[in-house]
Design a protein around this motif. Structure first.
Motif, PDB file in Angstrom:
ATOM      1  N   GLY A   1      -7.453  18.551  19.831  1.00  0.00           N
ATOM      2  CA  GLY A   1      -6.747  19.808  20.021  1.00  0.00           C
ATOM      3  C   GLY A   1      -6.417  20.538  18.738  1.00  0.00           C
ATOM      4  N   GLN A   2      -6.052  19.804  17.679  1.00  0.00           N
ATOM      5  CA  GLN A   2      -5.692  20.476  16.432  1.00  0.00           C
ATOM      6  C   GLN A   2      -6.883  21.163  15.762  1.00  0.00           C
ATOM      7  OE1 GLN A   2      -2.774  18.979  13.688  1.00  0.00           O
ATOM      8  NE2 GLN A   2      -2.103  17.393  15.115  1.00  0.00           N
ATOM      9  N   PRO A   3      -8.004  20.464  15.529  1.00  0.00           N
ATOM     10  CA  PRO A   3      -9.134  21.190  14.932  1.00  0.00           C
ATOM     11  C   PRO A   3      -9.708  22.251  15.861  1.00  0.00           C
ATOM     12  CG  PRO A   3      -9.752  18.919  15.458  1.00  0.00           C
ATOM     13  CD  PRO A   3      -8.267  19.013  15.608  1.00  0.00           C
ATOM     14  N   LEU A   4      -9.639  22.031  17.171  1.00  0.00           N
ATOM     15  CA  LEU A   4     -10.092  23.058  18.103  1.00  0.00           C
ATOM     16  C   LEU A   4      -9.235  24.312  17.965  1.00  0.00           C
ATOM     17  CD1 LEU A   4     -11.645  24.196  20.504  1.00  0.00           C
ATOM     18  CD2 LEU A   4     -10.179  22.836  22.015  1.00  0.00           C
ATOM     19  N   SER A   5      -7.920  24.132  17.897  1.00  0.00           N
ATOM     20  CA  SER A   5      -7.027  25.274  17.723  1.00  0.00           C
ATOM     21  C   SER A   5      -7.285  25.990  16.397  1.00  0.00           C
ATOM     22  CB  SER A   5      -5.564  24.814  17.803  1.00  0.00           C
ATOM     23  OG  SER A   5      -5.277  24.253  19.073  1.00  0.00           O
ATOM     24  N   LEU A   6      -7.560  25.217  15.359  1.00  0.00           N
ATOM     25  CA  LEU A   6      -7.892  25.809  14.057  1.00  0.00           C
ATOM     26  C   LEU A   6      -9.115  26.712  14.162  1.00  0.00           C
ATOM     27  CD1 LEU A   6      -7.770  26.034  10.949  1.00  0.00           C
ATOM     28  CD2 LEU A   6      -9.050  23.887  10.851  1.00  0.00           C
ATOM     29  N   LEU A   7     -10.152  26.245  14.846  1.00  0.00           N
ATOM     30  CA  LEU A   7     -11.374  27.040  14.990  1.00  0.00           C
ATOM     31  C   LEU A   7     -11.122  28.283  15.839  1.00  0.00           C
ATOM     32  CD1 LEU A   7     -13.915  24.115  15.498  1.00  0.00           C
ATOM     33  CD2 LEU A   7     -13.768  25.631  13.512  1.00  0.00           C
ATOM     34  N   LEU A   8     -10.337  28.137  16.906  1.00  0.00           N
ATOM     35  CA  LEU A   8     -10.059  29.286  17.759  1.00  0.00           C
ATOM     36  C   LEU A   8      -9.172  30.313  17.059  1.00  0.00           C
ATOM     37  CD1 LEU A   8      -9.515  27.475  21.181  1.00  0.00           C
ATOM     38  CD2 LEU A   8     -11.516  28.793  20.442  1.00  0.00           C
ATOM     39  N   LYS A   9      -8.321  29.868  16.140  1.00  0.00           N
ATOM     40  CA  LYS A   9      -7.483  30.778  15.355  1.00  0.00           C
ATOM     41  C   LYS A   9      -8.344  31.725  14.501  1.00  0.00           C
ATOM     42  CE  LYS A   9      -3.268  31.866  13.580  1.00  0.00           C
ATOM     43  NZ  LYS A   9      -3.570  33.005  12.705  1.00  0.00           N
ATOM     44  N   GLN A  10      -9.582  31.342  14.268  1.00  0.00           N
ATOM     45  CA  GLN A  10     -10.493  32.145  13.449  1.00  0.00           C
ATOM     46  C   GLN A  10     -11.452  32.990  14.288  1.00  0.00           C
ATOM     47  OE1 GLN A  10     -12.088  29.629  10.056  1.00  0.00           O
ATOM     48  NE2 GLN A  10     -11.109  28.045  11.277  1.00  0.00           N
ATOM     49  N   ASN A  11     -11.346  32.906  15.611  1.00  0.00           N
ATOM     50  CA  ASN A  11     -12.285  33.613  16.478  1.00  0.00           C
ATOM     51  C   ASN A  11     -11.834  35.051  16.685  1.00  0.00           C
ATOM     52  OD1 ASN A  11     -13.670  34.582  18.911  1.00  0.00           O
ATOM     53  ND2 ASN A  11     -14.371  32.489  19.129  1.00  0.00           N
ATOM     54  N   SER A  12     -12.673  36.008  16.367  1.00  0.00           N
ATOM     55  CA  SER A  12     -12.298  37.426  16.431  1.00  0.00           C
ATOM     56  C   SER A  12     -12.162  37.939  17.859  1.00  0.00           C
ATOM     57  CB  SER A  12     -13.325  38.273  15.677  1.00  0.00           C
ATOM     58  OG  SER A  12     -14.609  38.136  16.267  1.00  0.00           O
TER      59      SER A  12
END
Length: 350
Positions: free
Chosen positions: A39-50
């Protein structure tokens, strides 16, 4: 049917990474299980999704720290955290709900043990989705996927909220691994490799279709057998390599982020968005089955069905069907028993 002439289409459609997009529309994405190792790295990647404007994250504990950490990242995505009893608040108005919640796989753990640990997650999340965002696209990472998705489907049916076009089991990691291993074998860039992976998401139910590989995989049958086995057992490879310290988390987060990005691209109206996933919409062979899908604002625009199979692939398909059917039925029976005992209501109230 997806046949050889579609190889170029597969290569073009499946090439986008986890943050790739050609649209600027904004969506709310909810991550259930956001403080965990996936969940943490997934959230990190989604935080960067435009394509994401709001990122709602939920977990039973430690979620405020994850929110604080994410909030320091200089993107325009607004992050909000919700704890324990706030799941329905987290999901309210979500366009996409992705679920990495649940117990990770550990060395020596049987599928039955993993099922018992995580089946309740599917009930609780599906119940909350039916109440807070029945029109959302719901995508599960939680294992065992082969049973978890049928559990969620049964609960959603009972709540009159089931749309098979909008429920997914994320099998993208199998595709990502297949591309990586084939790229290594052929000494080519894995990003340039595409091949569908069908079936389920455990052991021999995972079936990479080498006959539809781009670039063409002209190798010995023994090479195909060996690579197929490696793709099927890749999760065990990571569990053993981590020596009890975890399972596939970073690669799973990457794969999930890629899949969510494709869902968002489809919602945005981008044409020709394709991913493989485990679904119950017009599935061949069994009620739930992973195949290549065309995505759209509906969720699934079209199930492309079984690719053309060679003799080895047809034999492998026949061999895996009984195991996959058993997993599906196990999930359905579990959900119906819980609903008959009204135990699913307890899950909804947690």
């Amino acid at each position: 049917m997806l046949v050889c002439r579609s190889k170029g289409l597969l290569q073009r459609l499946l090439s986008a990474g986890p943050g790739s997009t050609t649209s600027s529309r904004d969506y709310k994405v909810a991550v259930v299980g956001a403080s965990g190792a996936i969940g943490q790295p997934l959230s990190l990647l989604l935080k960067q999704n435009s394509l994401v404007s709001q990122l709602s994250i939920h977990d039973m504990r430690n979620i405020k720290g994850v929110e604080a950490d994410l909030s320091h990242i200089c993107t325009s995505v607004q992050t909000n955290a919700y704890e324990d009893q706030q799941l329905e608040d987290c999901l309210a108005g979500a366009d996409v709900v992705v679920v990495p919640a649940g117990l990770p796989r550990k060395p020596g753990m049987t599928r039955d043990q993993l099922f018992e640990a995580n089946a309740g997650v599917a009930l609780r999340v599906a119940c909350s989705v039916s109440e807070s965002c029945p029109g959302a696209l719901l995508a599960f990472v939680t294992n065992p996927i082969n049973s978890i998705v049928p559990i969620a489907a049964e609960l959603l049916k009972a709540k009159n909220s089931y749309d098979p076009r909008r429920l997914f089991g994320i099998t993208t990691l199998d595709v990502v691994r297949a591309r990586t291993f084939v790229g290594d074998f052929l000494n080519v860039n894995p990003a340039k490799v595409n091949l569908p992976v069908i079936g389920g998401h455990a052991g021999k139910t995972i079936l990479p279709i080498f006959s539809q590989c781009c670039p063409s995989f002209q190798c010995q049958l023994e090479d195909i057998r060996r690579l197929t086995h490696r793709i099927q057992e890749a999760g065990t490879e990571v569990v053993n390599a981590k020596d009890g310290a975890g399972s596939a988390t970073l690669s799973m987060a990457y794969a999930a982020a890629r899949f969510v990005n494709s869902l968002l691209r489809g919602l945005s109206g981008e044409p020709d968005v394709m991913e493989c996933a485990y679904v119950g919409y017009k599935s061949p062979c069994l009620p739930f089955f992973a195949t290549p899908l065309m995505l759209s604002a509906k969720g699934i625009e079209q199930n492309l069905g079984l690719p053309h199979l060679d003799d080895f692939e047809r034999q492998s398909l026949e061999q895996m069907l009984p195991e996959l059917e058993q997993s599906i039925q196990k999930g359905i029976v579990y959900a119906k028993e819980k609903m008959e005992k009204e135990e699913c209501q307890k899950e909804c109230q947690k």
